[in-house]
Scaffold this active site. Structure first.
Site, short mmCIF file in Angstrom:
data_model
loop_
_atom_site.label_atom_id
_atom_site.label_comp_id
_atom_site.label_asym_id
_atom_site.label_seq_id
_atom_site.Cartn_x
_atom_site.Cartn_y
_atom_site.Cartn_z
NE ARG A 57 -2.99 0.28 3.26
CZ ARG A 57 -2.46 0.80 4.39
NH1 ARG A 57 -2.06 2.04 4.42
NH2 ARG A 57 -2.32 0.06 5.47
CE1 TYR A 110 -17.75 7.81 -16.23
CE2 TYR A 110 -16.43 8.02 -14.24
CZ TYR A 110 -17.29 7.28 -15.04
OH TYR A 110 -17.69 6.04 -14.66
CG ASP A 182 -9.68 12.96 -16.45
OD1 ASP A 182 -9.01 12.33 -17.28
OD2 ASP A 182 -10.59 12.45 -15.77
CE LYS A 207 -12.65 4.38 -19.24
NZ LYS A 207 -12.50 4.98 -17.97
N1 LCS Z 1 -11.95 10.32 -15.99
C1 LCS Z 1 -12.51 10.15 -17.20
C2 LCS Z 1 -12.34 11.20 -18.25
C3 LCS Z 1 -13.24 9.00 -17.46
O1 LCS Z 1 -13.78 8.85 -18.68
C4 LCS Z 1 -13.41 8.03 -16.44
C5 LCS Z 1 -14.21 6.80 -16.65
C6 LCS Z 1 -12.80 8.26 -15.20
C7 LCS Z 1 -12.08 9.40 -15.01
C8 LCS Z 1 -12.90 7.25 -14.10
O2 LCS Z 1 -12.07 6.17 -14.38
P1 LCS Z 1 -12.27 4.69 -13.80
O3 LCS Z 1 -12.44 4.83 -12.34
O4 LCS Z 1 -13.48 4.12 -14.46
O5 LCS Z 1 -10.99 4.01 -14.18
N2 LCS Z 1 -14.98 6.83 -17.82
C9 LCS Z 1 -15.81 5.93 -18.21
C10 LCS Z 1 -16.59 6.06 -19.38
O6 LCS Z 1 -16.65 7.03 -20.10
N3 LCS Z 1 -17.25 4.95 -19.57
O7 LCS Z 1 -17.04 4.04 -18.55
C11 LCS Z 1 -16.11 4.62 -17.60
#
Ligand code: LCS
Length: 393
Positions: A57, A110, A182, A207
């Site tokens: 951690r 998001y 972001d 992603k």
């Molecule tokens: N920031 C952006 C721009 C995102 O598109 C997402 C998730 C996150 C943060 C959060 O990331 P995660 O915790 O899911 O790794 N975006 C998603 C989307 O557009 N479709 O499913 C998840």
């Protein structure tokens, strides 16, 4: 002298250190804890008087390689790998906001970032004002004496608006705010916010960075000073760190980031141009099109336009939903940046945490559809869309 690598080389070699066995691929260090030679050594490591691992951690060799690579790619002093993109957003915000502070963020982000800000942070007495970041006067107007952080995504999820990073960094400087961007939709290969003066860059590594749809993870990139709080206070205590196995998978995925992104961008450009000329498509949102507000920043702020496209059909909401249901090749799924082409309906899926009114203010219409253009042949992707659009006419 250390050779200065291009990003295509960095994704493969940056952060890699020779291991004991001489293995080409760094071994996965799947261990929760690390053994000290003696009690004095354990005490010295906890006191920070001696380098070395303690407990996963707090740090792990596999995770550390991923963090060195991302810091090199984003041009930051340090990076912290997290359990998800949301953990990265949370860590960056919690490290820089306290009870009574105020945050200014773009009104479209998001969906879970929106609910983190408007619901979770509110519980701890942190206020947020959401404004359109295309308008610098609106941003400045929203800033209060207790504002500490300015936050946005660019391109914006889901409608791909582009905000000017130089302008945001200048406002942050003028009012002594911490700027957080972001960079998920671009990756450091297409856009490097820190070079524009942004303080903290976060990613959903779920992603493009990983790219294979098999990991949930995030990254925060920032200065050493920021990292003292983000990593060694917030993430240590909140505990939202990455699993070493997921870090190892992302290190594998990253090696092909440059080649994958080129194909994503080539495919998306062709698909966006195809959609834009189709009579059943009323609007296409893609920064690679001249009609898009972000096109002027292509080549300066953004190297290429990325692999995500949003669009609206000249159809009712019900017809749009039927269009998704009948589309071949595409998977109906949220997420983006995978090899597979994905399609989703933001109003009922990724951006459902917004109320109808908040969504309208954020420019997310009920009929907006979002696709993540995959690595398949562009010809096949366009043919699938064509068959689906033909059914509408
Ligand atoms: N920031 C952006 C721009 C995102 O598109 C997402 C998730 C996150 C943060 C959060 O990331 P995660 O915790 O899911 O790794 N975006 C998603 C989307 O557009 N479709 O499913 C998840």
């Amino acid at each position: 002298m250390q050779q200065k690598w291009q990003p295509a080389t960095q994704v493969i070699h940056a952060g890699h250190e020779r291991n004991e066995a001489g293995a080409l691929v760094s071994p996965l260090c799947q261990s929760a804890t690390f053994v000290f030679d003696n009690a004095e050594q354990g005490g010295a490591r906890f006191a920070g008087a001696e380098p070395g691992y303690i407990y996963t951690r707090l740090g792990n060799p596999t995770t550390a390689e991923l963090e060195r690579k991302l810091a090199a790619l984003e041009g930051s002093e340090a990076a912290a790998a997290t359990a998800s993109g949301m953990a990265a957003v949370s860590a960056a915000l919690l490290a820089n906001l306290s009870h009574g502070d105020h945050l200014v963020a773009s009104n479209a982000v998001y969906g879970c970032t929106f609910s983190l800000m408007s619901s979770q942070l509110a519980k701890f007495g942190i206020q947020v004002t959401l404004v359109n970041f295309s308008d610098s006067a609106a941003i400045e107007y929203a800033i209060k004496p207790n504002t500490k952080v300015i936050f946005c995504e660019t391109p914006v999820n889901p409608h791909l608006d582009i905000y000017d990073l130089d302008m945001i960094a200048a406002i942050a400087n003028k009012y002594s705010l911490t700027s957080v961007v972001d960079n998920t939709f671009m990756t450091p290969l297409l856009q490097q916010p820190i070079k524009h003066g942004i303080d903290i860059v976060i990613h959903s590594a779920t992603k493009y960075l990983n790219g294979h749809g098999d990991v949930i993870a995030g990254i925060v990139c920032a200065s050493n000073q920021q990292m003292e709080v983000i990593k060694y206070e917030v993430l240590k205590d909140v505990g939202a760190v990455i699993s070493p196995h997921d870090a190892w998978l992302i290190l594998r995925g990253l090696k092909t980031l440059d080649v994958r992104l080129e194909r994503h961008c080539d495919n998306a450009q062709k698909v966006a141009e195809y959609l834009e000329q189709h009579s059943k498509v009323s609007k296409v949102y893609y920064p690679g099109l001249k009609s898009h507000n972000g096109f002027k920043l292509l080549g300066s702020q953004m190297r290429r336009a990325g692999g995500v496209i949003a669009f609206e059909l000249d159809a009712t909401l019900e017809e749009s939903i039927n269009f998704i249901n009948q589309l071949s090749l595409f998977s109906i799924a949220v997420s983006l940046g995978d090899a597979e082409s994905l399609i989703q309906h933001p109003a009922s899926m990724t951006h459902s945490p917004y109320s109808d009114e908040e969504r309208t203010q954020a420019g997310i219409s009920d009929s907006l559809l979002r696709i993540s253009v995959g690595l398949e042949s562009a010809e096949d992707i366009i043919q699938a869309l064509n068959l689906g659009l033909d059914r509408l006419t």
